[in-house]
Design a protein around this motif. Sequence first.
Motif, PDB file in Angstrom:
ATOM      1  N   MET A 176       0.826  -1.214   0.000  1.00  0.00           N
ATOM      2  CA  MET A 176       0.000   0.000   0.000  1.00  0.00           C
ATOM      3  C   MET A 176       0.858   1.261   0.000  1.00  0.00           C
ATOM      4  SD  MET A 176      -3.338  -0.234   0.097  1.00  0.00           S
ATOM      5  CE  MET A 176      -4.146   0.898   1.240  1.00  0.00           C
TER       6      MET A 176
ATOM      7  N   THR B  30      -2.230  -6.888  -4.096  1.00  0.00           N
ATOM      8  CA  THR B  30      -3.061  -6.218  -5.090  1.00  0.00           C
ATOM      9  C   THR B  30      -4.366  -5.639  -4.541  1.00  0.00           C
ATOM     10  OG1 THR B  30      -3.865  -8.418  -5.659  1.00  0.00           O
ATOM     11  CG2 THR B  30      -2.266  -7.442  -7.128  1.00  0.00           C
TER      12      THR B  30
ATOM     13  N   PRO C 197      -4.371  -1.681  -3.318  1.00  0.00           N
ATOM     14  CA  PRO C 197      -4.241  -0.767  -4.456  1.00  0.00           C
ATOM     15  C   PRO C 197      -5.423  -0.808  -5.421  1.00  0.00           C
ATOM     16  CG  PRO C 197      -2.164  -1.859  -4.054  1.00  0.00           C
ATOM     17  CD  PRO C 197      -3.155  -2.477  -3.124  1.00  0.00           C
ATOM     18  N   ILE C 198      -6.020  -1.988  -5.624  1.00  0.00           N
ATOM     19  CA  ILE C 198      -7.173  -2.058  -6.529  1.00  0.00           C
ATOM     20  C   ILE C 198      -8.322  -1.211  -5.978  1.00  0.00           C
ATOM     21  CG2 ILE C 198      -9.011  -3.587  -7.376  1.00  0.00           C
ATOM     22  CD1 ILE C 198      -6.988  -5.733  -7.778  1.00  0.00           C
TER      23      ILE C 198
ATOM     24  N   ILE D 186      -8.123   1.384  -3.959  1.00  0.00           N
ATOM     25  CA  ILE D 186      -7.785   2.805  -4.085  1.00  0.00           C
ATOM     26  C   ILE D 186      -7.977   3.292  -5.514  1.00  0.00           C
ATOM     27  CG2 ILE D 186      -5.885   4.468  -3.995  1.00  0.00           C
ATOM     28  CD1 ILE D 186      -4.828   3.042  -1.609  1.00  0.00           C
ATOM     29  N   VAL D 187      -7.494   2.479  -6.459  1.00  0.00           N
ATOM     30  CA  VAL D 187      -7.515   2.921  -7.842  1.00  0.00           C
ATOM     31  C   VAL D 187      -8.961   2.995  -8.358  1.00  0.00           C
ATOM     32  CG1 VAL D 187      -7.375   0.975  -9.458  1.00  0.00           C
ATOM     33  CG2 VAL D 187      -5.708   2.807  -9.597  1.00  0.00           C
ATOM     34  N   MET D 188      -9.827   2.132  -7.849  1.00  0.00           N
ATOM     35  CA  MET D 188     -11.225   2.207  -8.273  1.00  0.00           C
ATOM     36  C   MET D 188     -11.909   3.434  -7.675  1.00  0.00           C
ATOM     37  SD  MET D 188     -12.795  -1.564  -8.871  1.00  0.00           S
ATOM     38  CE  MET D 188     -12.415  -2.355  -7.343  1.00  0.00           C
TER      39      MET D 188
ATOM     40  N   LEU E 273     -10.335   6.207  -7.131  1.00  0.00           N
ATOM     41  CA  LEU E 273      -9.847   7.288  -7.994  1.00  0.00           C
ATOM     42  C   LEU E 273     -10.608   7.313  -9.317  1.00  0.00           C
ATOM     43  CD1 LEU E 273      -5.984   6.979  -7.423  1.00  0.00           C
ATOM     44  CD2 LEU E 273      -7.479   8.820  -6.647  1.00  0.00           C
ATOM     45  N   ALA E 274     -10.952   6.112  -9.808  1.00  0.00           N
ATOM     46  CA  ALA E 274     -11.679   6.041 -11.076  1.00  0.00           C
ATOM     47  C   ALA E 274     -13.055   6.688 -10.946  1.00  0.00           C
ATOM     48  CB  ALA E 274     -11.810   4.584 -11.516  1.00  0.00           C
ATOM     49  N   VAL E 275     -13.695   6.495  -9.786  1.00  0.00           N
ATOM     50  CA  VAL E 275     -14.999   7.112  -9.558  1.00  0.00           C
ATOM     51  C   VAL E 275     -14.853   8.638  -9.523  1.00  0.00           C
ATOM     52  CG1 VAL E 275     -16.910   7.348  -7.934  1.00  0.00           C
ATOM     53  CG2 VAL E 275     -15.905   5.106  -8.357  1.00  0.00           C
TER      54      VAL E 275
ATOM     55  N   ILE F  98      -3.419   8.141 -13.738  1.00  0.00           N
ATOM     56  CA  ILE F  98      -3.969   7.766 -12.430  1.00  0.00           C
ATOM     57  C   ILE F  98      -3.178   6.598 -11.845  1.00  0.00           C
ATOM     58  CG2 ILE F  98      -5.990   6.836 -11.232  1.00  0.00           C
ATOM     59  CD1 ILE F  98      -7.734   8.348 -13.246  1.00  0.00           C
TER      60      ILE F  98
ATOM     61  N   PRO G  48      -0.729   4.605  -5.308  1.00  0.00           N
ATOM     62  CA  PRO G  48       0.244   3.688  -4.723  1.00  0.00           C
ATOM     63  C   PRO G  48       0.020   2.280  -5.267  1.00  0.00           C
ATOM     64  CG  PRO G  48      -1.527   4.111  -3.176  1.00  0.00           C
ATOM     65  CD  PRO G  48      -1.760   5.017  -4.345  1.00  0.00           C
TER      66      PRO G  48
ATOM     67  N   MET H 206      -1.871  -1.094 -12.588  1.00  0.00           N
ATOM     68  CA  MET H 206      -3.199  -0.555 -12.313  1.00  0.00           C
ATOM     69  C   MET H 206      -3.859   0.063 -13.551  1.00  0.00           C
ATOM     70  SD  MET H 206      -4.143  -1.281  -9.365  1.00  0.00           S
ATOM     71  CE  MET H 206      -3.229  -2.471  -8.428  1.00  0.00           C
TER      72      MET H 206
ATOM     73  N   THR I 219      -6.111  -2.522 -14.540  1.00  0.00           N
ATOM     74  CA  THR I 219      -7.271  -2.552 -13.652  1.00  0.00           C
ATOM     75  C   THR I 219      -8.294  -1.489 -14.061  1.00  0.00           C
ATOM     76  OG1 THR I 219      -5.745  -3.180 -11.888  1.00  0.00           O
ATOM     77  CG2 THR I 219      -7.959  -2.510 -11.230  1.00  0.00           C
ATOM     78  N   LEU I 220      -7.791  -0.289 -14.366  1.00  0.00           N
ATOM     79  CA  LEU I 220      -8.685   0.818 -14.713  1.00  0.00           C
ATOM     80  C   LEU I 220      -9.405   0.580 -16.034  1.00  0.00           C
ATOM     81  CD1 LEU I 220      -6.447   3.748 -13.487  1.00  0.00           C
ATOM     82  CD2 LEU I 220      -8.749   3.229 -12.683  1.00  0.00           C
TER      83      LEU I 220
ATOM     84  N   TRP J 260     -12.100  -1.680 -15.330  1.00  0.00           N
ATOM     85  CA  TRP J 260     -13.172  -0.953 -14.642  1.00  0.00           C
ATOM     86  C   TRP J 260     -14.039  -0.204 -15.646  1.00  0.00           C
ATOM     87  CZ3 TRP J 260     -14.550   4.204 -13.939  1.00  0.00           C
ATOM     88  CH2 TRP J 260     -15.469   4.437 -12.896  1.00  0.00           C
TER      89      TRP J 260
END
Lengths: 161, 173
Positions: free
Chosen positions: A1, A67, A70-71, A73-75, A77-79, B51, B56, B61, B64-65, B68
Amino acid sequence: MSGFGGVLPWARRTLVEQDKVLSSEEFSAILGICQIVPGPNILNLAVCIGSRLCGAKGAFAAALGLTIGPICIVMLLAVLYQHYSNLESVQGLLRGISAVGVGLIASTGIKMLCDEFRYPVMLLVVVITVIAASYFHLGLGWVVLIVSPMALFLGFRKALK
Amino acid sequence: MSLLLGLFLKLSAFSLIAFGGINALLPSLLNLSVYQEHWVDLQTFADYFAIAQAAPGPNFMTVTLIGWHVGGVLGALLATFAIAWPSSILVYLVQRQILGISNEGKKKAIQYAAAALAIGLVLSSAWQIALQINHSYAAYGLTLLTICLTVFTRWHPLYLIVLGAVIGSMGLI
């Protein structure tokens, strides 16, 4: 993280220096393997170390542990991105970050390249790879297929030196 | 459903040829997801790349995005799993063999070969991605500045990302 800008140095510090589950040589040997094998390097490292400690279950746990945070967090951020991507300043911010990101990738390559000057013939492999991928736009699979016999041949020559 | 299946299968195939890690894979990923499958447009790809760089954690990622974008939370998990499972199983199976090679020279040779291949792939990846996502001289300038700063100083990458974010949000890029 806490893996900003790559998880690797942090992994080494935790595993070798703090928890002492691996010796420094073991860590380097495992890292060497993970860089040979294709795929996300850091995930390969997690699988290797996890399986060393607890077999297949350990490998799975290590990969998942690395994973899942971070997954999430990144989702998140995507929102946020979905809501604010039409703002001028957010667009600029992302352009700035991606320009830096490309630079970071290039400098990873350049730093590794510096090591190759000790056996300059090997640079031929690098040059051919770059030409095949960037000039002829061959797919990654083709580039790997074409270049690897030569890379292996020169690798053996270099190892014999 | 077939969209998610396609995502899963195509990304799984990438996993086994990604010498040099995800960074080397980025141009192929861009080509597949923007120009072939039209999962995302180029601007969105560039934004997701940014992004993923700023967040982190591991650098895959971006994958991943894209997942998504295609299929929500399920898509994100599926894409991440797809890019991870083939190489993870491979490394799980071969690590013992490689550590067990008693011939030091052979081990070194494989390592040297893989390193050279990875360098070539990572460098051409940076070049191709730069051509796709940098749209101004200022952006190329920032990329070059980043390269210089990382090669000649020991600045933490996070500072550089913050620098890029600040310069970018001022509307200079």
